[in-house]
Scaffold this motif. Structure first.
Motif, short mmCIF file in Angstrom:
data_model
loop_
_atom_site.label_atom_id
_atom_site.label_comp_id
_atom_site.label_asym_id
_atom_site.label_seq_id
_atom_site.Cartn_x
_atom_site.Cartn_y
_atom_site.Cartn_z
N THR A 65 2.70 -13.35 6.83
CA THR A 65 2.59 -13.26 5.37
C THR A 65 3.10 -11.92 4.84
O THR A 65 3.14 -11.73 3.63
CB THR A 65 1.12 -13.42 4.93
N GLU A 66 3.45 -11.02 5.72
CA GLU A 66 3.82 -9.66 5.30
C GLU A 66 5.32 -9.51 5.08
O GLU A 66 6.06 -9.05 5.95
CB GLU A 66 3.31 -8.64 6.33
N LEU A 67 5.74 -9.88 3.91
CA LEU A 67 7.13 -9.74 3.48
C LEU A 67 7.08 -9.22 2.05
O LEU A 67 6.65 -9.95 1.14
CB LEU A 67 7.87 -11.09 3.55
N TRP A 68 7.43 -7.95 1.87
CA TRP A 68 7.29 -7.32 0.56
C TRP A 68 8.57 -6.61 0.14
O TRP A 68 9.30 -6.10 0.98
CB TRP A 68 6.21 -6.23 0.58
N ASN A 69 8.77 -6.50 -1.18
CA ASN A 69 9.72 -5.52 -1.67
C ASN A 69 8.96 -4.19 -1.74
O ASN A 69 7.74 -4.15 -1.53
CB ASN A 69 10.32 -5.93 -3.03
N ARG A 70 9.65 -3.11 -1.99
CA ARG A 70 9.02 -1.79 -1.92
C ARG A 70 7.77 -1.67 -2.79
O ARG A 70 6.72 -1.21 -2.33
CB ARG A 70 10.02 -0.70 -2.32
N ASP A 71 7.85 -2.09 -4.05
CA ASP A 71 6.72 -1.89 -4.95
C ASP A 71 5.52 -2.76 -4.57
O ASP A 71 4.38 -2.31 -4.64
CB ASP A 71 7.15 -2.15 -6.39
N ALA A 72 5.77 -3.98 -4.13
CA ALA A 72 4.67 -4.84 -3.67
C ALA A 72 4.05 -4.27 -2.39
O ALA A 72 2.83 -4.30 -2.21
CB ALA A 72 5.16 -6.26 -3.44
N PHE A 73 4.88 -3.72 -1.51
CA PHE A 73 4.39 -3.09 -0.29
C PHE A 73 3.52 -1.88 -0.63
O PHE A 73 2.44 -1.69 -0.06
CB PHE A 73 5.57 -2.69 0.59
N LYS A 74 3.97 -1.09 -1.60
CA LYS A 74 3.19 0.08 -2.02
C LYS A 74 1.83 -0.34 -2.57
O LYS A 74 0.81 0.28 -2.27
CB LYS A 74 3.98 0.87 -3.07
N THR A 75 1.81 -1.41 -3.36
CA THR A 75 0.55 -1.92 -3.90
C THR A 75 -0.36 -2.38 -2.77
O THR A 75 -1.54 -2.05 -2.74
CB THR A 75 0.82 -3.07 -4.89
N TRP A 76 0.18 -3.15 -1.83
CA TRP A 76 -0.61 -3.64 -0.70
C TRP A 76 -1.15 -2.47 0.14
O TRP A 76 -2.29 -2.49 0.58
CB TRP A 76 0.24 -4.57 0.17
N ALA A 77 -0.34 -1.46 0.36
CA ALA A 77 -0.70 -0.35 1.25
C ALA A 77 -1.54 0.73 0.58
O ALA A 77 -2.00 1.65 1.26
CB ALA A 77 0.57 0.26 1.82
N LYS A 78 -1.77 0.61 -0.71
CA LYS A 78 -2.50 1.65 -1.46
C LYS A 78 -3.80 2.05 -0.78
O LYS A 78 -4.09 3.24 -0.61
CB LYS A 78 -2.76 1.18 -2.88
N ARG A 79 -4.58 1.08 -0.33
CA ARG A 79 -5.87 1.38 0.29
C ARG A 79 -5.72 2.21 1.56
O ARG A 79 -6.57 3.02 1.89
CB ARG A 79 -6.62 0.08 0.60
N PHE A 80 -4.61 2.03 2.29
CA PHE A 80 -4.38 2.81 3.50
C PHE A 80 -3.96 4.24 3.17
O PHE A 80 -4.31 5.18 3.88
CB PHE A 80 -3.31 2.15 4.37
N PHE A 81 -3.21 4.40 2.08
CA PHE A 81 -2.73 5.72 1.70
C PHE A 81 -3.79 6.54 0.96
O PHE A 81 -3.57 7.69 0.63
CB PHE A 81 -1.43 5.61 0.89
N GLU A 82 -4.95 5.95 0.72
CA GLU A 82 -6.07 6.70 0.15
C GLU A 82 -6.87 7.41 1.24
O GLU A 82 -7.78 8.17 0.95
CB GLU A 82 -6.97 5.75 -0.66
N ARG A 83 -6.53 7.15 2.49
CA ARG A 83 -7.19 7.81 3.63
C ARG A 83 -6.35 9.01 4.06
O ARG A 83 -5.29 9.27 3.49
CB ARG A 83 -7.31 6.83 4.80
#
Length: 167
Positions: A65-83
């Motif tokens: 299910t993990e197929l993103w354009n850059r902005d959608a990937f950034k939105t999905w990964a936001k929780r990881f980048f808060e660490r």
């Protein structure tokens, strides 16, 4: 005079031919540094990670299910980048290839990750501003000797009702 001009042309040709491999070696070194920095950005949860991707860039993760354009990937990964660290990928081997004009670069790499050994491939475009990742695909490296077990585990998982509703 003809001999002088011929010799000068041959010398220029030899110089340009010998410059190409060193120019490619320099580009490879810059590409390796760029990708290493990209991975380090994720390891340190720096949002500059996403700036290294083209606006229309694509990221394909390990899940189907993990197929993103850059902005959608950034939105999905936001929780990881808060660490303090999003994820840590360390290249153990990388091959870099490029078009003759060095504007398109593609690579493959083996990675040491929290998921174990992964492999990835990517496409980079060289722009006036530097490099940008156009496409990146990550996969978990499954040894052939256990591929049947992994495949069965996936099939069993996908056959479960909860997995069916997640499709």
């Amino acid at each position: 005079m003809k001999n002088f001009i011929l010799a000068a042309c041959m010398a220029l040709f030899a110089l340009s031919a010998s410059a190409a491999p060193s120019d490619q070696a320099e580009t490879r070194a810059r590409v390796n540094a760029f990708i290493d920095e990209w991975h380090d950005d994720a390891a340190n949860a720096r949002l500059a990670y996403f700036d290294k991707m083209a606006k229309d860039g694509v990221y394909i993760g390990t899940d189907k299910t993990e197929l993103w354009n850059r902005d959608a990937f950034k939105t999905w990964a936001k929780r990881f980048f808060e660490r303090k660290s999003a994820w840590a990928f360390k290249a153990t081997k990388r091959n870099v290839y490029m078009s003759e004009d060095q504007k398109f670069i593609w690579f493959d790499e083996l990675l040491d990750t929290q998921m174990g050994v992964c492999q990835a491939s990517g496409v980079i475009r060289k722009t006036d501003k530097g490099f940008e990742i156009q496409h990146y695909q990550l996969s978990i490296a499954v040894p052939n000797d256990v591929a049947d077990k992994v495949t069965k585990t996936i099939k069993d998982f996908e056959a479960q009702p909860a997995a069916m509703s997640a499709k």
